[in-house]
Enzyme design. Sequence first.
Site, PDB file in Angstrom:
ATOM      1  N   SER A 125      30.895  28.747  82.176  1.00  0.00           N
ATOM      2  CA  SER A 125      31.541  28.992  80.667  1.00  0.00           C
ATOM      3  C   SER A 125      32.939  29.116  80.883  1.00  0.00           C
ATOM      4  O   SER A 125      33.650  29.333  82.262  1.00  0.00           O
ATOM      5  CB  SER A 125      30.938  29.964  80.127  1.00  0.00           C
ATOM      6  OG  SER A 125      31.709  30.173  79.039  1.00  0.00           O
ATOM      7  N   THR A 151      25.677  25.925  69.169  1.00  0.00           N
ATOM      8  CA  THR A 151      24.487  25.950  69.463  1.00  0.00           C
ATOM      9  C   THR A 151      23.817  26.847  68.961  1.00  0.00           C
ATOM     10  O   THR A 151      24.289  27.572  67.871  1.00  0.00           O
ATOM     11  CB  THR A 151      24.082  25.837  71.129  1.00  0.00           C
ATOM     12  OG1 THR A 151      24.736  27.186  71.374  1.00  0.00           O
ATOM     13  CG2 THR A 151      24.789  24.722  71.766  1.00  0.00           C
ATOM     14  N   GLU A 152      22.642  27.827  69.327  1.00  0.00           N
ATOM     15  CA  GLU A 152      22.137  29.144  68.952  1.00  0.00           C
ATOM     16  C   GLU A 152      22.820  30.092  69.399  1.00  0.00           C
ATOM     17  O   GLU A 152      22.363  31.465  69.272  1.00  0.00           O
ATOM     18  CB  GLU A 152      20.609  28.970  69.154  1.00  0.00           C
ATOM     19  CG  GLU A 152      19.688  27.894  68.106  1.00  0.00           C
ATOM     20  CD  GLU A 152      18.382  28.108  68.231  1.00  0.00           C
ATOM     21  OE1 GLU A 152      17.797  29.026  68.850  1.00  0.00           O
ATOM     22  OE2 GLU A 152      17.571  26.879  67.802  1.00  0.00           O
ATOM     23  N   PHE A 153      23.748  29.775  70.439  1.00  0.00           N
ATOM     24  CA  PHE A 153      24.335  30.984  71.316  1.00  0.00           C
ATOM     25  C   PHE A 153      24.861  31.997  70.365  1.00  0.00           C
ATOM     26  O   PHE A 153      24.567  33.257  70.717  1.00  0.00           O
ATOM     27  CB  PHE A 153      25.503  30.297  72.131  1.00  0.00           C
ATOM     28  CG  PHE A 153      26.365  31.144  72.969  1.00  0.00           C
ATOM     29  CD1 PHE A 153      25.854  31.430  74.182  1.00  0.00           C
ATOM     30  CD2 PHE A 153      27.466  31.787  72.383  1.00  0.00           C
ATOM     31  CE1 PHE A 153      26.536  32.225  74.930  1.00  0.00           C
ATOM     32  CE2 PHE A 153      28.287  32.718  73.424  1.00  0.00           C
ATOM     33  CZ  PHE A 153      27.791  32.900  74.469  1.00  0.00           C
ATOM     34  N   GLY A 190      16.183  26.985  80.011  1.00  0.00           N
ATOM     35  CA  GLY A 190      16.608  27.064  78.776  1.00  0.00           C
ATOM     36  C   GLY A 190      16.456  25.892  78.066  1.00  0.00           C
ATOM     37  O   GLY A 190      17.713  25.507  77.173  1.00  0.00           O
ATOM     38  N   GLY A 202      19.746  24.246  72.200  1.00  0.00           N
ATOM     39  CA  GLY A 202      21.335  23.898  72.341  1.00  0.00           C
ATOM     40  C   GLY A 202      21.489  23.046  73.660  1.00  0.00           C
ATOM     41  O   GLY A 202      20.946  21.851  73.480  1.00  0.00           O
ATOM     42  N   TYR A 218      29.676  39.696  79.355  1.00  0.00           N
ATOM     43  CA  TYR A 218      29.172  38.333  79.386  1.00  0.00           C
ATOM     44  C   TYR A 218      30.169  37.574  80.147  1.00  0.00           C
ATOM     45  O   TYR A 218      29.737  36.779  81.070  1.00  0.00           O
ATOM     46  CB  TYR A 218      29.233  37.817  77.878  1.00  0.00           C
ATOM     47  CG  TYR A 218      28.803  36.380  77.908  1.00  0.00           C
ATOM     48  CD1 TYR A 218      27.710  35.584  78.227  1.00  0.00           C
ATOM     49  CD2 TYR A 218      29.990  35.355  77.472  1.00  0.00           C
ATOM     50  CE1 TYR A 218      27.466  34.342  78.077  1.00  0.00           C
ATOM     51  CE2 TYR A 218      29.827  34.129  77.680  1.00  0.00           C
ATOM     52  CZ  TYR A 218      28.273  33.546  77.821  1.00  0.00           C
ATOM     53  OH  TYR A 218      28.123  32.083  77.999  1.00  0.00           O
ATOM     54  N   ARG A 262      11.557  30.538  77.221  1.00  0.00           N
ATOM     55  CA  ARG A 262      10.375  31.559  76.923  1.00  0.00           C
ATOM     56  C   ARG A 262       9.534  30.862  75.585  1.00  0.00           C
ATOM     57  O   ARG A 262       8.369  30.973  75.651  1.00  0.00           O
ATOM     58  CB  ARG A 262      10.957  32.616  76.366  1.00  0.00           C
ATOM     59  CG  ARG A 262      11.543  33.630  77.588  1.00  0.00           C
ATOM     60  CD  ARG A 262      12.214  34.861  77.123  1.00  0.00           C
ATOM     61  NE  ARG A 262      13.691  34.319  76.191  1.00  0.00           N
ATOM     62  CZ  ARG A 262      14.468  34.762  75.782  1.00  0.00           C
ATOM     63  NH1 ARG A 262      14.530  36.205  75.895  1.00  0.00           N
ATOM     64  NH2 ARG A 262      15.525  34.262  75.109  1.00  0.00           N
ATOM     65  N   ARG A 263      10.232  30.089  74.766  1.00  0.00           N
ATOM     66  CA  ARG A 263       9.493  29.566  73.465  1.00  0.00           C
ATOM     67  C   ARG A 263       8.952  28.227  74.028  1.00  0.00           C
ATOM     68  O   ARG A 263       9.285  27.060  73.497  1.00  0.00           O
ATOM     69  CB  ARG A 263      10.496  29.258  72.345  1.00  0.00           C
ATOM     70  CG  ARG A 263      10.999  30.690  71.812  1.00  0.00           C
ATOM     71  CD  ARG A 263      12.071  30.623  70.924  1.00  0.00           C
ATOM     72  NE  ARG A 263      13.363  29.868  71.502  1.00  0.00           N
ATOM     73  CZ  ARG A 263      14.642  29.717  70.859  1.00  0.00           C
ATOM     74  NH1 ARG A 263      14.672  29.924  69.737  1.00  0.00           N
ATOM     75  NH2 ARG A 263      15.516  29.354  71.583  1.00  0.00           N
TER      76      ARG A 263
END
Length: 257
Positions: free
Chosen positions: A144, A192-194, A13, A17, A157, A38-39
């Site tokens: 988390s 972040t992009e979370f 990941g 972020g 989650y 993935r990106r």
Amino acid sequence: MAELKGQCVFVTGASSGIGAATARAFAREGARLILAARRLERLTEISAELKKAYGTESFCFALDVGQHKSVGAELEKLPEAWKAIDVLVNNAGLSRGLVKLHEGGFFDWDEMIDTNVKGLLAVSRTVIPWMLKRNRGHIINIGSIAGHEVYPNGNVYCATKYAVRAISRGMKMDLHGTPIRVSSVDPGLAETEFSLVRFRGDKERAAQPYKGVKPLTGEDIAEAIVWCANRPEHVDIIEMVIMPTAQSSTTMVHREP
Ligand code: NDP
Ligand code: 8X3
């Protein structure tokens, strides 16, 4: 302090972020990096940036940890020199939605469980035996605050992050008597992009959690991750919970009007 210069650090990941900030922080310490997400295009951009800034050697590859059954085969394709992993940062993860359990969707549940739990297991299942062969290594799992306290509508989650916490403790015990360290870094609210991912690109909703508060940044967490990694080798930071000063629990966040 353990020397990070030249060590091989694998960040899952790493395209955004906390993961991207972690890659940058280890690069500053002179580590070489395996960057996965993935990106792929994002990873190659970060890799080029770090090469230019610090001369960092990195290996980027597209990996969907949610495809947990093929993760092992994908990792086996790494060039041999890159299998000598010293630090694994199991960071890839996501949340989908914020709704009551009885209104939740199987697709969202599968995505969270497959990524946050089975993905982390699959990567670890392959990398830990490589570490055992070399008799060295450090696994840093990103948990988390949601793995310490459940919050309304956070149901699945939170369950995945409770699972990560249990897995970290189990890993530590299963590696008992070896020099391999296991740490869990457990952030609270970090911008972040979370949130954008959680709310599937709804920018207005995604901005809500950060309104009126100074949240953590990916860099704050990355600094803690690097700190865990460069403790002396006889020191293992088991669990680190980090929250913004304005946050006291998952649901207690002080917001300025
Ligand atoms: P971001 O959305 O900014 O980053 C998530 C990263 O995970 C991206 O690089 C994404 O890459 C990657 N990822 C997601 N799904 C997959 C997948 N199936 N395979 C491979 N990579 C994947 O969020 P954060 O940086 O905040 O999240 C990082 C970790 O921190 C997560 O585990 C999250 O649960 C945890 N966390 C976040 C907190 C926060 O408030 N932000 C607080 C506590 C914990 P790509 O999309 O390119 O695959
Ligand atoms: C992310 C933190 O509180 O949004 O793990 O679940 S929270």
